[in-house]
Design an enzyme around this catalytic site. Sequence first.
Site, mmCIF file in Angstrom:
data_model
loop_
_atom_site.group_PDB
_atom_site.id
_atom_site.type_symbol
_atom_site.label_atom_id
_atom_site.label_comp_id
_atom_site.label_asym_id
_atom_site.label_seq_id
_atom_site.Cartn_x
_atom_site.Cartn_y
_atom_site.Cartn_z
ATOM 1 N N LYS A 53 57.539 64.070 30.943
ATOM 2 C CA LYS A 53 56.702 63.565 29.851
ATOM 3 C C LYS A 53 56.427 62.076 30.031
ATOM 4 O O LYS A 53 55.284 61.625 29.878
ATOM 5 C CB LYS A 53 57.370 63.843 28.506
ATOM 6 N N SER A 69 61.176 62.415 25.814
ATOM 7 C CA SER A 69 62.321 63.112 25.236
ATOM 8 C C SER A 69 62.002 64.593 25.118
ATOM 9 O O SER A 69 60.853 64.975 24.901
ATOM 10 C CB SER A 69 62.642 62.527 23.850
ATOM 11 N N ASP A 70 63.032 65.405 25.274
ATOM 12 C CA ASP A 70 62.880 66.840 25.095
ATOM 13 C C ASP A 70 64.189 67.394 24.566
ATOM 14 O O ASP A 70 65.266 66.848 24.866
ATOM 15 C CB ASP A 70 62.512 67.531 26.414
ATOM 16 N N GLN A 71 64.118 68.451 23.789
ATOM 17 C CA GLN A 71 65.320 68.999 23.168
ATOM 18 C C GLN A 71 65.333 70.520 23.209
ATOM 19 O O GLN A 71 64.295 71.163 23.034
ATOM 20 C CB GLN A 71 65.392 68.544 21.712
ATOM 21 N N GLY A 106 67.236 65.495 26.122
ATOM 22 C CA GLY A 106 66.977 64.684 27.305
ATOM 23 C C GLY A 106 66.183 63.462 26.898
ATOM 24 O O GLY A 106 65.299 63.536 26.054
#
Length: 193
Positions: A53, A69-71, A106
């Site tokens: 991203k 960010s990623d979740q 992340g």
Amino acid sequence: MSAPLILASTSRYRKALLEKLGLPFQCVSPEVDESPLPGESAQALVARLAFAKAEAVARYHDRGLIIGSDQLCVCDGQILGKPGTVEKAVAQLMAAQGKSVTFYTGLCVLDATSGKAEQLVEPFTVHFRRLDEAAIRRYVEAELPLDCAGSFKCEGMGIVLFRALEGRDPNALIGLPLIGLIELLAHHGMALP
């Protein structure tokens, strides 16, 4: 601040969290395929997607610190995504009753000028209470957490679902671990009070 701060996200939750730091920033949609690779763990997936991203946004910006960010959340070894419907949200929460669910967020801060990236994966575990289906359905219908991994909003009424929380930064549950972000920004030379 000499370079702009860019959040590679259109998530209203991440935007609201970043606003807490009092720094000027802009939001840009990263346009990234979020499909997991075969055999990819939740931790590896969120780390890869956070970087992807940030990198996707960096292609269109020659300067600035870009936050990706990623979740994901994991229950009984299964990755739970955003439910999308009331019935799926109820099913996710029924499956989590009395169990521990771990969220992995992340985080990547990428310097668009140098290409230097700092990353981390922040775990946070939620220990669910046991509730009956009627109570879960009342919660889901009242708060409609249909765009939230795990089917709850901990910053709202979702707190009634838990018996304990375990982790260093509860902001990670909302999608942007601010403690970790402050550390990564410091590695890029940005000092916060």
